[in-house]
Write a protein that holds these residues in place. Structure first.
Motif, PDB file in Angstrom:
ATOM      1  N   MET A  67       0.909  -1.244   0.046  1.00 44.36           N
ATOM      2  CA  MET A  67      -0.034  -0.018  -0.023  1.00 44.36           C
ATOM      3  C   MET A  67       1.037   1.139   0.120  1.00 44.36           C
ATOM      4  O   MET A  67       0.603   2.316  -0.519  1.00 44.36           O
ATOM      5  N   THR A  68       2.003   1.312   0.802  1.00 47.83           N
ATOM      6  CA  THR A  68       2.795   2.313   0.860  1.00 47.83           C
ATOM      7  C   THR A  68       3.411   2.659  -0.515  1.00 47.83           C
ATOM      8  O   THR A  68       3.402   3.850  -1.121  1.00 47.83           O
ATOM      9  N   LYS A  69       3.781   1.464  -1.241  1.00 51.39           N
ATOM     10  CA  LYS A  69       4.428   1.759  -2.618  1.00 51.39           C
ATOM     11  C   LYS A  69       3.244   2.059  -3.706  1.00 51.39           C
ATOM     12  O   LYS A  69       3.683   2.799  -4.463  1.00 51.39           O
ATOM     13  N   LEU A  70       2.134   1.855  -3.416  1.00 48.31           N
ATOM     14  CA  LEU A  70       0.945   2.017  -4.474  1.00 48.31           C
ATOM     15  C   LEU A  70       0.836   3.688  -4.017  1.00 48.31           C
ATOM     16  O   LEU A  70       0.548   4.601  -5.146  1.00 48.31           O
ATOM     17  N   ALA A  71       0.835   4.177  -3.025  1.00 50.06           N
ATOM     18  CA  ALA A  71       0.656   5.680  -2.630  1.00 50.06           C
ATOM     19  C   ALA A  71       2.103   6.375  -3.129  1.00 50.06           C
ATOM     20  O   ALA A  71       1.783   7.588  -3.455  1.00 50.06           O
ATOM     21  N   GLU A  72       3.357   5.819  -3.540  1.00 46.10           N
ATOM     22  CA  GLU A  72       4.221   6.509  -3.974  1.00 46.10           C
ATOM     23  C   GLU A  72       4.179   6.460  -5.539  1.00 46.10           C
ATOM     24  O   GLU A  72       4.990   7.372  -6.137  1.00 46.10           O
ATOM     25  N   ARG A  73       3.458   5.569  -5.865  1.00 48.02           N
ATOM     26  CA  ARG A  73       3.233   5.605  -7.458  1.00 48.02           C
ATOM     27  C   ARG A  73       2.287   6.395  -8.162  1.00 48.02           C
ATOM     28  O   ARG A  73       1.135   6.229  -8.263  1.00 48.02           O
ATOM     29  N   LYS A  74       2.790   7.355  -8.635  1.00 49.01           N
ATOM     30  CA  LYS A  74       2.118   8.650  -9.476  1.00 49.01           C
ATOM     31  C   LYS A  74       1.646   7.827 -10.682  1.00 49.01           C
ATOM     32  O   LYS A  74       2.306   7.409 -11.363  1.00 49.01           O
ATOM     33  N   LEU A  75       0.061   8.281 -11.141  1.00 46.89           N
ATOM     34  CA  LEU A  75      -0.263   7.829 -12.190  1.00 46.89           C
ATOM     35  C   LEU A  75      -0.538   8.859 -13.445  1.00 46.89           C
ATOM     36  O   LEU A  75      -0.895  10.195 -13.007  1.00 46.89           O
ATOM     37  N   LYS A  76      -0.385   8.874 -14.606  1.00 50.35           N
ATOM     38  CA  LYS A  76      -0.629   9.561 -15.717  1.00 50.35           C
ATOM     39  C   LYS A  76      -1.957   9.658 -16.017  1.00 50.35           C
ATOM     40  O   LYS A  76      -2.475   8.333 -15.715  1.00 50.35           O
ATOM     41  N   ASP A  77      -2.706  10.361 -16.448  1.00 49.84           N
ATOM     42  CA  ASP A  77      -4.022  10.253 -16.856  1.00 49.84           C
ATOM     43  C   ASP A  77      -4.424   8.968 -17.718  1.00 49.84           C
ATOM     44  O   ASP A  77      -5.232   8.115 -17.580  1.00 49.84           O
ATOM     45  N   GLN A  78      -3.453   8.946 -18.976  1.00 46.36           N
ATOM     46  CA  GLN A  78      -3.551   7.798 -19.522  1.00 46.36           C
ATOM     47  C   GLN A  78      -3.692   6.481 -19.071  1.00 46.36           C
ATOM     48  O   GLN A  78      -4.263   5.463 -19.361  1.00 46.36           O
ATOM     49  N   GLU A  79      -2.708   6.402 -17.861  1.00 39.57           N
ATOM     50  CA  GLU A  79      -2.500   5.075 -17.269  1.00 39.57           C
ATOM     51  C   GLU A  79      -3.836   4.736 -16.340  1.00 39.57           C
ATOM     52  O   GLU A  79      -4.280   3.700 -16.226  1.00 39.57           O
ATOM     53  N   ALA A  80      -4.400   5.755 -15.706  1.00 33.05           N
ATOM     54  CA  ALA A  80      -5.560   5.556 -15.198  1.00 33.05           C
ATOM     55  C   ALA A  80      -6.753   5.145 -15.959  1.00 33.05           C
ATOM     56  O   ALA A  80      -7.490   4.299 -15.672  1.00 33.05           O
ATOM     57  N   ASP A  81      -6.869   5.912 -17.033  1.00 36.12           N
ATOM     58  CA  ASP A  81      -7.800   5.504 -18.090  1.00 36.12           C
ATOM     59  C   ASP A  81      -7.637   3.899 -18.672  1.00 36.12           C
ATOM     60  O   ASP A  81      -8.731   3.090 -18.643  1.00 36.12           O
ATOM     61  N   ALA A  82      -6.488   3.575 -18.837  1.00 38.36           N
ATOM     62  CA  ALA A  82      -6.316   2.142 -19.341  1.00 38.36           C
ATOM     63  C   ALA A  82      -6.710   1.201 -18.331  1.00 38.36           C
ATOM     64  O   ALA A  82      -6.845   0.246 -18.591  1.00 38.36           O
ATOM     65  N   PHE A  83      -6.363   1.538 -17.006  1.00 37.12           N
ATOM     66  CA  PHE A  83      -6.648   0.629 -15.854  1.00 37.12           C
ATOM     67  C   PHE A  83      -8.144   0.574 -15.832  1.00 37.12           C
ATOM     68  O   PHE A  83      -8.652  -0.761 -15.752  1.00 37.12           O
ATOM     69  N   LEU A  84      -8.765   1.509 -15.757  1.00 36.25           N
ATOM     70  CA  LEU A  84     -10.294   1.347 -15.865  1.00 36.25           C
ATOM     71  C   LEU A  84     -10.933   0.613 -17.063  1.00 36.25           C
ATOM     72  O   LEU A  84     -12.009  -0.013 -16.981  1.00 36.25           O
ATOM     73  N   ARG A  85     -10.481   0.651 -18.206  1.00 36.62           N
ATOM     74  CA  ARG A  85     -10.753   0.000 -19.338  1.00 36.62           C
ATOM     75  C   ARG A  85     -10.574  -1.352 -19.020  1.00 36.62           C
ATOM     76  O   ARG A  85     -11.388  -2.293 -19.536  1.00 36.62           O
ATOM     77  N   THR A  86      -9.476  -1.766 -18.522  1.00 37.27           N
ATOM     78  CA  THR A  86      -9.106  -3.192 -18.419  1.00 37.27           C
ATOM     79  C   THR A  86     -10.161  -3.755 -17.476  1.00 37.27           C
ATOM     80  O   THR A  86     -10.753  -4.886 -17.486  1.00 37.27           O
ATOM     81  N   LEU A  87     -10.282  -3.046 -16.322  1.00 38.27           N
ATOM     82  CA  LEU A  87     -11.311  -3.519 -15.031  1.00 38.27           C
ATOM     83  C   LEU A  87     -12.552  -3.456 -15.386  1.00 38.27           C
ATOM     84  O   LEU A  87     -13.201  -4.624 -15.120  1.00 38.27           O
ATOM     85  N   PHE A  88     -13.065  -2.771 -16.082  1.00 39.26           N
ATOM     86  CA  PHE A  88     -14.318  -2.601 -16.612  1.00 39.26           C
ATOM     87  C   PHE A  88     -15.007  -2.865 -17.898  1.00 39.26           C
ATOM     88  O   PHE A  88     -15.395  -2.257 -18.631  1.00 39.26           O
ATOM     89  N   SER A  89     -14.330  -4.031 -18.397  1.00 38.56           N
ATOM     90  CA  SER A  89     -14.484  -4.558 -19.707  1.00 38.56           C
ATOM     91  C   SER A  89     -14.832  -5.814 -19.837  1.00 38.56           C
ATOM     92  O   SER A  89     -14.859  -6.695 -19.052  1.00 38.56           O
ATOM     93  N   ILE A  90     -15.853  -6.099 -20.624  1.00 39.49           N
ATOM     94  CA  ILE A  90     -16.616  -7.384 -20.990  1.00 39.49           C
ATOM     95  C   ILE A  90     -16.127  -7.897 -21.985  1.00 39.49           C
ATOM     96  O   ILE A  90     -16.655  -7.324 -23.415  1.00 39.49           O
ATOM     97  N   PRO A  91     -15.737  -9.424 -22.235  1.00 34.11           N
ATOM     98  CA  PRO A  91     -15.551  -9.676 -23.603  1.00 34.11           C
ATOM     99  C   PRO A  91     -16.812  -9.793 -24.529  1.00 34.11           C
ATOM    100  O   PRO A  91     -17.996 -10.237 -23.807  1.00 34.11           O
ATOM    101  N   THR A  92     -16.832  -9.773 -25.832  1.00 33.31           N
ATOM    102  CA  THR A  92     -17.983 -10.029 -26.518  1.00 33.31           C
ATOM    103  C   THR A  92     -17.720 -11.189 -27.419  1.00 33.31           C
ATOM    104  O   THR A  92     -16.993 -11.944 -27.312  1.00 33.31           O
ATOM    105  N   ASP A  93     -18.845 -11.643 -28.096  1.00 29.87           N
ATOM    106  CA  ASP A  93     -18.755 -12.900 -28.861  1.00 29.87           C
ATOM    107  C   ASP A  93     -17.884 -12.833 -29.983  1.00 29.87           C
ATOM    108  O   ASP A  93     -17.439 -13.846 -30.354  1.00 29.87           O
ATOM    109  N   HIS A  94     -17.397 -11.765 -30.371  1.00 25.54           N
ATOM    110  CA  HIS A  94     -16.437 -11.737 -31.869  1.00 25.54           C
ATOM    111  C   HIS A  94     -15.164 -11.226 -31.127  1.00 25.54           C
ATOM    112  O   HIS A  94     -14.470 -10.311 -32.094  1.00 25.54           O
TER     113      HIS A  94
END
Length: 318
Positions: free
Chosen positions: A211-238
């Motif tokens: 947790m301490t290391k996570l608090a030291e890890r600064k994120l760029k906006d693109q990194e945060a957006d990529a994180f959320l896209r990975t976390l909140f995505s669902i595979p489709t049939d194709h």
């Protein structure tokens, strides 16, 4: 509105979910049992059925492979299970903590009954805590829960609560040894569970380091957006991905300042802040039938799974 929690007691501050009956600290286990609703027995009886044809006299027969579990107080049926199913009684949940509270500095904080008696739990503060960048405090807890409908093995789980916002997070960073699951096909032996958990008290130091290391890890906006896209995505049939846009916007809003504690140095613009945005969403904001449905999900269901996935993803960033 339907409710998952039937009865519950708590000591100290009102829990993050706002439910339950308040107790003064240091109450006896008997008082906890009475006030939390854990003062009943789970009884069992063989399954019987009527084999008489329509219009014919009743013919009651025994089905010896299964049994019905029911409550001793209300006589309400709880579930139908195999004869090999090992029941864990409500008083065993509280008794698990007796020596921990009397000799090891633990303090019971909440206990209760969910789903009419089909799910039972107790949560105790371990006395372990740490602060990130001085102001962001995290306390350690031990959760013991069981079910008698096949939905949950008897589970002893180390968890944490971030004080500023009451976000909860299972501590699962040491190869799974910080959680012990006893299937209902075997006998629940508290001393063996505690012995196995004893190894994982070191997980708290590991958790604090991460947790301490996570608090030291600064994120760029693109990194945060990529994180959320990975976390909140669902595979489709194709072989594509479908994104949960509304949920991503909610979590990003929490991360960017809407959430309690989001402006603390430990959280603002950091991987720790992004992780806590997810836990805040699951614990406090995610759509649910009721607050107690959200609690059940956050501890045992899809919410717990989502938080575990977010923890894994943020850990990968460091």
């Amino acid at each position: 509105m339907s409710h998952e929690i039937e009865t519950m007691a708590y000591a100290g501050q009102t829990p993050w979910h706002g439910l339950g009956k308040v107790l003064t600290p240091n109450q006896s286990l008997d008082t906890w049992a009475n006030q939390s609703g854990l003062d009943f027995k789970i009884m069992e009886t063989p399954v019987r059925f009527n084999s008489g044809l329509l219009g014919a006299p009743e013919k009651i027969q025994l089905f010896s492979d299964q049994k019905v579990l029911y409550r001793s107080d209300t006589k309400a049926a709880l579930s139908v299970v195999s004869n090999r199913y090992q029941v864990v009684q409500p008083d065993e949940i509280l008794e698990f903590y007796r020596d921990l509270t009397e000799r090891s500095g633990f303090e019971l904080e909440t206990a209760g009954v969910m789903k009419g008696g089909r799910k039972l739990w107790a949560l105790a503060k371990t006395g372990q805590s740490f602060s990130i960048k001085d102001k962001d405090r995290i306390n350690g807890y031990l959760l013991l829960a069981t079910a008698c409908d096949g939905s949950l093995a008897t589970t002893a789980q180390f968890t944490s609560v971030r004080v500023v916002c009451n976000n909860t997070l299972a501590i699962a960073l040491s190869g799974g040894k910080d959680v012990v699951k006893v299937p209902h096909s075997t006998t629940f032996e508290p001393d063996l569970v505690k012995k196995e958990l004893g190894i994982s008290f070191s997980a708290w130091d590991n958790f604090r380091y991460r947790m301490t290391k996570l608090a030291e890890r600064k994120l760029k906006d693109q990194e945060a957006d990529a994180f959320l896209r990975t976390l909140f995505s669902i595979p489709t049939d194709h072989n594509g991905r479908q994104y949960m846009d509304r949920t991503m916007r909610q979590v990003k809003s929490i991360y960017e300042g809407k959430g309690r504690g989001a402006e603390l140095p430990s959280a603002k613009g950091t991987a720790f802040g992004l992780l806590n945005a997810v836990t805040a969403f699951v614990d406090h904001e995610r759509r649910a039938k009721s607050v107690d449905h959200r609690l059940d999900s956050a501890w045992f269901g899809q919410g717990a799974t989502l938080k575990a996935k977010a923890l894994w993803q943020t850990t990968a960033l460091i």
